[in-house]
Scaffold this motif. Structure first.
Motif, short mmCIF file in Angstrom:
data_model
loop_
_atom_site.label_atom_id
_atom_site.label_comp_id
_atom_site.label_asym_id
_atom_site.label_seq_id
_atom_site.Cartn_x
_atom_site.Cartn_y
_atom_site.Cartn_z
N SER A 1 19.15 45.99 43.67
CA SER A 1 19.90 46.61 44.76
C SER A 1 19.35 48.00 45.08
CB SER A 1 21.38 46.70 44.37
OG SER A 1 22.12 47.25 45.42
N LYS B 1 24.67 51.89 42.96
CA LYS B 1 24.40 50.50 43.33
C LYS B 1 25.13 49.47 42.46
CE LYS B 1 22.75 50.74 46.49
NZ LYS B 1 23.47 51.40 47.63
N TYR C 1 31.53 44.32 38.09
CA TYR C 1 31.33 43.78 39.44
C TYR C 1 31.47 42.26 39.44
CZ TYR C 1 28.70 42.98 43.84
OH TYR C 1 28.30 42.59 45.10
N THR D 1 30.02 50.87 44.19
CA THR D 1 30.80 52.07 44.52
C THR D 1 31.55 51.89 45.85
OG1 THR D 1 28.81 53.18 43.71
CG2 THR D 1 30.57 54.59 44.57
N THR D 2 30.84 51.38 46.85
CA THR D 2 31.41 51.24 48.20
C THR D 2 32.64 50.32 48.15
OG1 THR D 2 29.09 51.26 48.90
CG2 THR D 2 30.73 50.74 50.58
N ARG E 1 24.25 44.80 51.59
CA ARG E 1 22.99 44.03 51.67
C ARG E 1 23.29 42.56 51.49
NH1 ARG E 1 18.82 42.05 48.29
NH2 ARG E 1 20.22 42.44 46.54
N LYS E 2 23.59 42.16 50.24
CA LYS E 2 23.75 40.74 49.95
C LYS E 2 25.07 40.48 49.21
CE LYS E 2 20.38 37.22 48.61
NZ LYS E 2 19.09 37.06 47.92
N GLY E 3 25.43 41.41 48.33
CA GLY E 3 26.72 41.32 47.64
C GLY E 3 26.86 40.11 46.74
P1 A3P Z 1 23.36 44.31 46.78
O1 A3P Z 1 22.24 45.25 47.13
O2 A3P Z 1 23.07 43.52 45.56
O3 A3P Z 1 23.80 43.47 47.92
P2 A3P Z 1 27.00 50.83 45.88
O4 A3P Z 1 28.19 50.65 46.73
O5 A3P Z 1 27.30 51.34 44.50
O6 A3P Z 1 25.93 51.61 46.58
O7 A3P Z 1 26.43 49.36 45.60
C1 A3P Z 1 25.91 48.60 46.65
C2 A3P Z 1 25.94 47.14 46.25
O8 A3P Z 1 27.28 46.65 46.38
C3 A3P Z 1 25.09 46.31 47.19
O9 A3P Z 1 24.63 45.22 46.41
C4 A3P Z 1 26.10 45.91 48.24
O10 A3P Z 1 25.73 44.80 49.01
C5 A3P Z 1 27.32 45.61 47.36
N1 A3P Z 1 28.60 45.68 48.08
C6 A3P Z 1 28.97 46.54 49.05
N2 A3P Z 1 30.22 46.31 49.47
C7 A3P Z 1 30.66 45.25 48.75
C8 A3P Z 1 31.88 44.50 48.75
N3 A3P Z 1 32.88 44.81 49.56
N4 A3P Z 1 31.99 43.47 47.88
C9 A3P Z 1 30.97 43.16 47.05
N5 A3P Z 1 29.79 43.82 47.02
C10 A3P Z 1 29.63 44.85 47.85
#
Ligand code: A3P
Length: 300
Positions: free
Chosen positions: A141, A48, A198, A51-52, A266-268
């Motif tokens: 998150s 969280k 981040y 990673t994505t 989710r919210k980013g």
């Molecule tokens: P939030 O829950 O605060 O919105 P992971 O990818 O490690 O599982 O982390 C997920 C978190 O990264 C979530 O945070 C998600 O919304 C956010 N996220 C996913 N894609 C993103 C992107 N392209 N840019 C910024 N944040 C991103």
């Protein structure tokens, strides 16, 4: 020792870290069977922390000579189906994928803490990128993410979850130990480990697209810079764009998994923790972070 965590996600203290029991066989296979190539790129993170996002950035940067921005695999597949997790995908379900036949550059991800990485990775010229994040935002998150498992019976309140976080009983945690392990590795070997935050990437994505290009061995040429390639990649990988791709709005992961694609978007935002923490939680959390990161040169 074992610890109860979220429903269906028990933890086991493994080589000094609290690892989800479902991930342990995969980590052991990763440690004992993985043969790194010098061209491999490893996306690493505490869950969280972004990673994505990092998967998308690394994939786009290293494959930009093959695909156009408008018609690249991320428009059809979730980033987790393009960059597989070593412990959750590659070494989880039999038959294991044959990693030898994959073309260069192979890109994998892992939540494995730095001290537990196989020597094959450490001794090769492969590159490691780590995404860190303010752990209070990470906590919020993860709480939302795990809350999606409610249908399966998980209903941990935020205060219960906070006690686990605070005691370090956390999947792949203690979280601060995970972050510090990669932070120290990046200081010791900056050509091998790139440590990102981040919040900083969010503030200045184009700077970090360029930085990643240089670090990973895919530097942007003057022509590409003039053509606006750096901005295009940053924009494509932005939260707003990725979240609204049809595949991420409505799709499901191609491989067996509990979460729908939209669970990863989710919210980013930065600082969302302040909307969830009570004053006493905030006080304890800030003190905890000060204690754990003091003297490391790292703060969020
Ligand atoms: P939030 O829950 O605060 O919105 P992971 O990818 O490690 O599982 O982390 C997920 C978190 O990264 C979530 O945070 C998600 O919304 C956010 N996220 C996913 N894609 C993103 C992107 N392209 N840019 C910024 N944040 C991103």
């Amino acid at each position: 020792p074992r610890a109860k965590y979220w429903v269906g996600d028990d933890l086991y203290k493994f080589q000094g870290f609290w690892i989800p029991t479902v991930a342990i066989p995969g980590i052991i296979k990763f440690q004992t069977q993985f043969k790194a190539r010098d061209s491999d790129l490893l996306v690493t993170s505490f869950p969280k922390c972004g990673t994505t996002w990092l998967k998308s950035l690394v994939f786009m940067i290293s494959n930009r000579s093959i695909y156009s921005i408008s018609d690249n695999p991320l428009t059809k597949l979730n980033p987790h189906d393009i960059v597989p997790s070593l412990e959750y995908n590659v070494y989880r379900f039999k038959p294991y994928q044959d990693l030898e036949i994959l073309p260069n550059p192979r890109i994998f991800s892992t939540h494995t803490p730095h001290p537990l990485l196989p020597s094959s990775i450490i001794n090769s010229k492969s590159k490691i990128v780590y995404m860190s994040r303010n752990l209070l935002d990470q906590f919020v998150s993860r709480w939302h993410f795990k809350g999606r498992l409610k249908v399966q019976g998980a209903s941990t309140s935020i205060s219960e979850a906070f006690e686990m976080f605070h005691s370090g009983v956390d999947g792949f945690g203690p979280s601060w130990e995970h972050v510090l392990s990669y932070w120290k590795a990046s200081l010791e070997n900056p050509n091998k480990v790139l440590f990102l935050k981040y919040e900083e990437v969010k503030e200045n994505p184009t700077f970090y697209v360029k930085e990643l290009g240089d670090f990973l061995g895919y530097p942007f040429s003057e022509k590409e810079v003039k053509l606006g390639m750096i901005e295009e990649i940053a924009k494509f990988c932005s939260f707003e764009n990725m979240k609204n791709l049809e595949v991420n709005k409505s799709g499901k992961r191609a491989i067996a998994h509990s979460f729908e694609n939209n669970a990863y978007f989710r919210k980013g935002e930065v600082g969302d923790w302040a909307n969830y923490f009570s004053p006493s939680m905030a006080k304890r959390a800030i003190k905890l972070m000060d204690d754990k990161f003091s003297g490391s040169g790292l703060s969020f």
